[in-house]
Design a protein around this motif. Structure first.
Motif, PDB file in Angstrom:
ATOM      1  N   SER A 288      44.129  26.903 -80.455  1.00  0.00           N
ATOM      2  CA  SER A 288      44.035  27.713 -81.759  1.00  0.00           C
ATOM      3  C   SER A 288      43.349  26.723 -82.854  1.00  0.00           C
ATOM      4  CB  SER A 288      45.319  27.929 -82.545  1.00  0.00           C
ATOM      5  OG  SER A 288      45.146  29.068 -83.474  1.00  0.00           O
ATOM      6  N   SER A 289      43.005  27.105 -83.965  1.00  0.00           N
ATOM      7  CA  SER A 289      42.356  26.257 -84.930  1.00  0.00           C
ATOM      8  C   SER A 289      42.606  26.376 -86.325  1.00  0.00           C
ATOM      9  CB  SER A 289      40.766  26.862 -84.867  1.00  0.00           C
ATOM     10  OG  SER A 289      40.729  27.948 -85.561  1.00  0.00           O
ATOM     11  N   ASP A 290      42.653  25.543 -87.170  1.00  0.00           N
ATOM     12  CA  ASP A 290      42.996  25.434 -88.480  1.00  0.00           C
ATOM     13  C   ASP A 290      42.690  26.389 -89.138  1.00  0.00           C
ATOM     14  OD1 ASP A 290      45.022  24.179 -90.209  1.00  0.00           O
ATOM     15  OD2 ASP A 290      43.165  23.574 -91.432  1.00  0.00           O
ATOM     16  N   ASP A 291      41.246  26.849 -88.993  1.00  0.00           N
ATOM     17  CA  ASP A 291      40.645  27.913 -89.408  1.00  0.00           C
ATOM     18  C   ASP A 291      41.201  29.367 -89.387  1.00  0.00           C
ATOM     19  OD1 ASP A 291      38.412  29.483 -91.089  1.00  0.00           O
ATOM     20  OD2 ASP A 291      37.904  30.024 -89.082  1.00  0.00           O
ATOM     21  N   ARG A 292      41.606  29.541 -87.907  1.00  0.00           N
ATOM     22  CA  ARG A 292      42.250  30.706 -87.662  1.00  0.00           C
ATOM     23  C   ARG A 292      43.602  30.928 -88.438  1.00  0.00           C
ATOM     24  NH1 ARG A 292      44.594  34.594 -88.025  1.00  0.00           N
ATOM     25  NH2 ARG A 292      45.242  35.824 -86.427  1.00  0.00           N
TER      26      ARG A 292
ATOM     27  N   TYR B 264      44.953  33.529 -91.744  1.00  0.00           N
ATOM     28  CA  TYR B 264      46.276  34.450 -91.701  1.00  0.00           C
ATOM     29  C   TYR B 264      46.894  34.168 -93.295  1.00  0.00           C
ATOM     30  CZ  TYR B 264      50.955  35.996 -91.197  1.00  0.00           C
ATOM     31  OH  TYR B 264      52.457  36.634 -91.675  1.00  0.00           O
ATOM     32  N   ASP B 265      47.196  32.738 -93.656  1.00  0.00           N
ATOM     33  CA  ASP B 265      47.614  32.568 -94.813  1.00  0.00           C
ATOM     34  C   ASP B 265      47.227  30.952 -95.226  1.00  0.00           C
ATOM     35  OD1 ASP B 265      49.384  31.212 -96.685  1.00  0.00           O
ATOM     36  OD2 ASP B 265      51.258  31.946 -95.745  1.00  0.00           O
ATOM     37  N   SER B 266      46.429  31.079 -96.167  1.00  0.00           N
ATOM     38  CA  SER B 266      45.535  29.963 -96.647  1.00  0.00           C
ATOM     39  C   SER B 266      46.381  28.629 -97.131  1.00  0.00           C
ATOM     40  CB  SER B 266      44.669  30.120 -97.891  1.00  0.00           C
ATOM     41  OG  SER B 266      45.558  30.516 -98.932  1.00  0.00           O
ATOM     42  N   SER B 267      47.782  28.812 -97.190  1.00  0.00           N
ATOM     43  CA  SER B 267      48.783  27.854 -97.459  1.00  0.00           C
ATOM     44  C   SER B 267      49.229  26.974 -96.163  1.00  0.00           C
ATOM     45  CB  SER B 267      49.804  28.184 -98.194  1.00  0.00           C
ATOM     46  OG  SER B 267      50.891  28.756 -97.477  1.00  0.00           O
ATOM     47  N   LEU B 268      48.978  27.564 -95.025  1.00  0.00           N
ATOM     48  CA  LEU B 268      49.148  27.074 -93.755  1.00  0.00           C
ATOM     49  C   LEU B 268      48.324  26.196 -93.152  1.00  0.00           C
ATOM     50  CD1 LEU B 268      50.603  30.236 -91.604  1.00  0.00           C
ATOM     51  CD2 LEU B 268      51.998  28.428 -93.034  1.00  0.00           C
ATOM     52  N   ASP B 269      48.848  24.926 -92.432  1.00  0.00           N
ATOM     53  CA  ASP B 269      47.994  24.091 -91.800  1.00  0.00           C
ATOM     54  C   ASP B 269      48.525  23.996 -90.273  1.00  0.00           C
ATOM     55  OD1 ASP B 269      46.862  21.755 -90.745  1.00  0.00           O
ATOM     56  OD2 ASP B 269      47.400  20.476 -92.807  1.00  0.00           O
ATOM     57  N   LEU B 270      47.554  24.043 -89.637  1.00  0.00           N
ATOM     58  CA  LEU B 270      47.884  24.088 -87.877  1.00  0.00           C
ATOM     59  C   LEU B 270      48.874  22.769 -87.631  1.00  0.00           C
ATOM     60  CD1 LEU B 270      47.948  25.359 -85.156  1.00  0.00           C
ATOM     61  CD2 LEU B 270      45.580  24.328 -84.797  1.00  0.00           C
ATOM     62  N   ARG B 271      48.163  21.628 -88.215  1.00  0.00           N
ATOM     63  CA  ARG B 271      49.019  20.272 -87.850  1.00  0.00           C
ATOM     64  C   ARG B 271      50.265  20.564 -88.248  1.00  0.00           C
ATOM     65  NH1 ARG B 271      46.784  16.098 -91.138  1.00  0.00           N
ATOM     66  NH2 ARG B 271      46.739  17.896 -92.533  1.00  0.00           N
TER      67      ARG B 271
ATOM     68  N   ALA C  72      56.590  14.493 -82.008  1.00  0.00           N
ATOM     69  CA  ALA C  72      57.247  15.032 -82.984  1.00  0.00           C
ATOM     70  C   ALA C  72      57.249  14.099 -84.498  1.00  0.00           C
ATOM     71  CB  ALA C  72      58.591  15.518 -82.880  1.00  0.00           C
ATOM     72  N   GLU C  73      57.663  12.759 -84.033  1.00  0.00           N
ATOM     73  CA  GLU C  73      57.857  11.899 -85.056  1.00  0.00           C
ATOM     74  C   GLU C  73      56.304  11.401 -85.596  1.00  0.00           C
ATOM     75  OE1 GLU C  73      60.074   9.065 -82.790  1.00  0.00           O
ATOM     76  OE2 GLU C  73      61.989   9.490 -83.922  1.00  0.00           O
ATOM     77  N   ALA C  74      55.400  11.320 -84.542  1.00  0.00           N
ATOM     78  CA  ALA C  74      54.026  10.857 -84.920  1.00  0.00           C
ATOM     79  C   ALA C  74      53.342  12.197 -86.100  1.00  0.00           C
ATOM     80  CB  ALA C  74      53.213  10.806 -83.750  1.00  0.00           C
ATOM     81  N   HIS C  75      53.712  13.363 -85.843  1.00  0.00           N
ATOM     82  CA  HIS C  75      53.159  14.515 -86.680  1.00  0.00           C
ATOM     83  C   HIS C  75      54.134  14.907 -87.839  1.00  0.00           C
ATOM     84  CE1 HIS C  75      51.048  15.325 -82.741  1.00  0.00           C
ATOM     85  NE2 HIS C  75      50.091  15.677 -83.585  1.00  0.00           N
ATOM     86  N   ALA C  76      55.146  14.113 -88.069  1.00  0.00           N
ATOM     87  CA  ALA C  76      56.217  14.445 -89.013  1.00  0.00           C
ATOM     88  C   ALA C  76      55.601  14.290 -90.322  1.00  0.00           C
ATOM     89  CB  ALA C  76      57.509  13.667 -88.940  1.00  0.00           C
ATOM     90  N   ASP C  77      54.549  13.387 -90.477  1.00  0.00           N
ATOM     91  CA  ASP C  77      53.835  13.058 -91.918  1.00  0.00           C
ATOM     92  C   ASP C  77      53.171  14.636 -92.434  1.00  0.00           C
ATOM     93  OD1 ASP C  77      51.740  12.894 -89.942  1.00  0.00           O
ATOM     94  OD2 ASP C  77      50.659  11.696 -91.343  1.00  0.00           O
ATOM     95  N   THR C  78      52.923  15.494 -91.286  1.00  0.00           N
ATOM     96  CA  THR C  78      52.172  16.872 -91.855  1.00  0.00           C
ATOM     97  C   THR C  78      53.380  17.816 -92.452  1.00  0.00           C
ATOM     98  OG1 THR C  78      52.653  17.763 -89.566  1.00  0.00           O
ATOM     99  CG2 THR C  78      50.692  16.541 -90.013  1.00  0.00           C
ATOM    100  N   LEU C  79      54.546  17.404 -92.444  1.00  0.00           N
ATOM    101  CA  LEU C  79      55.640  18.244 -93.052  1.00  0.00           C
ATOM    102  C   LEU C  79      55.489  18.269 -94.392  1.00  0.00           C
ATOM    103  CD1 LEU C  79      58.211  17.544 -90.250  1.00  0.00           C
ATOM    104  CD2 LEU C  79      57.012  19.792 -90.504  1.00  0.00           C
TER     105      LEU C  79
END
Length: 161
Positions: A77-81, A85-92, A122-129
């Motif tokens: 998928s893509s962040d644009d997609r 749906y919801d401009s506040s969401l981030d695929l990351r 999961a830990e490497a991506h946790a900064d996106t939360l």
């Protein structure tokens, strides 16, 4: 969030069935939607549906299959997609949950190496939360699983003295 996405409305309705205690009904609805959107459908829809369908599986190996589908769909998928749906969401922001679910699956299956690899992701991506209830829940799951894996990795193996 837009109500203009009929597939997401169907997915949300199935999620509501599950939350209201009708797991069988939710599983049936998800299966019907999956038939409509796979294999060449919208990867955002596939990611969301597979993520929730995994939680409805009675067999751990089936849960793993659905969690792997969710990750593959997120990767496709893509962040644009997602933002359409919801401009506040981030695929990351999906990845910590997707990876911790896979880590948990592998941990429960006894494959600690794969569990550790997915937990590391999961830990490497946790900064996106975000700093909200959802983010807190996922960070807590990561910490819990890290502790469980650390214990499992240091426990004596069967037959060891």
């Amino acid at each position: 969030m837009t109500d203009e996405d009929p597939t997401m409305r169907r997915i949300a309705d199935a999620i509501t069935l599950h939350r209201d205690g009708d797991a069988a009904g939710a599983r049936q609805r998800f299966a019907e939607i999956w038939a409509d959107i796979s294999p060449d459908g919208d990867t955002f829809h596939q990611c969301v549906l597979a993520h929730y369908m995994a939680d409805l599986q009675d067999d751990l190996r089936d849960e793993l299959v659905w969690d792997l589908r969710a990750l593959a769909a997120a990767d496709a998928s893509s962040d644009d997609r997602v933002k359409r749906y919801d401009s506040s969401l981030d695929l990351r922001g999906f990845y910590p949950s997707l990876y911790v679910n896979l880590a948990d699956d592998y941990h429960r299956l006894g494959d600690h190496a794969k569990a550790r690899a997915h937990l590391d992701q999961a830990e490497a991506h946790a900064d996106t939360l975000r700093n909200d209830g959802y983010g807190d829940t996922i960070r807590s799951a990561i910490r819990r699983l890290a502790a469980e894996l650390a214990e499992a990795e240091t426990a004596p193996r069967n037959g060891a003295r």
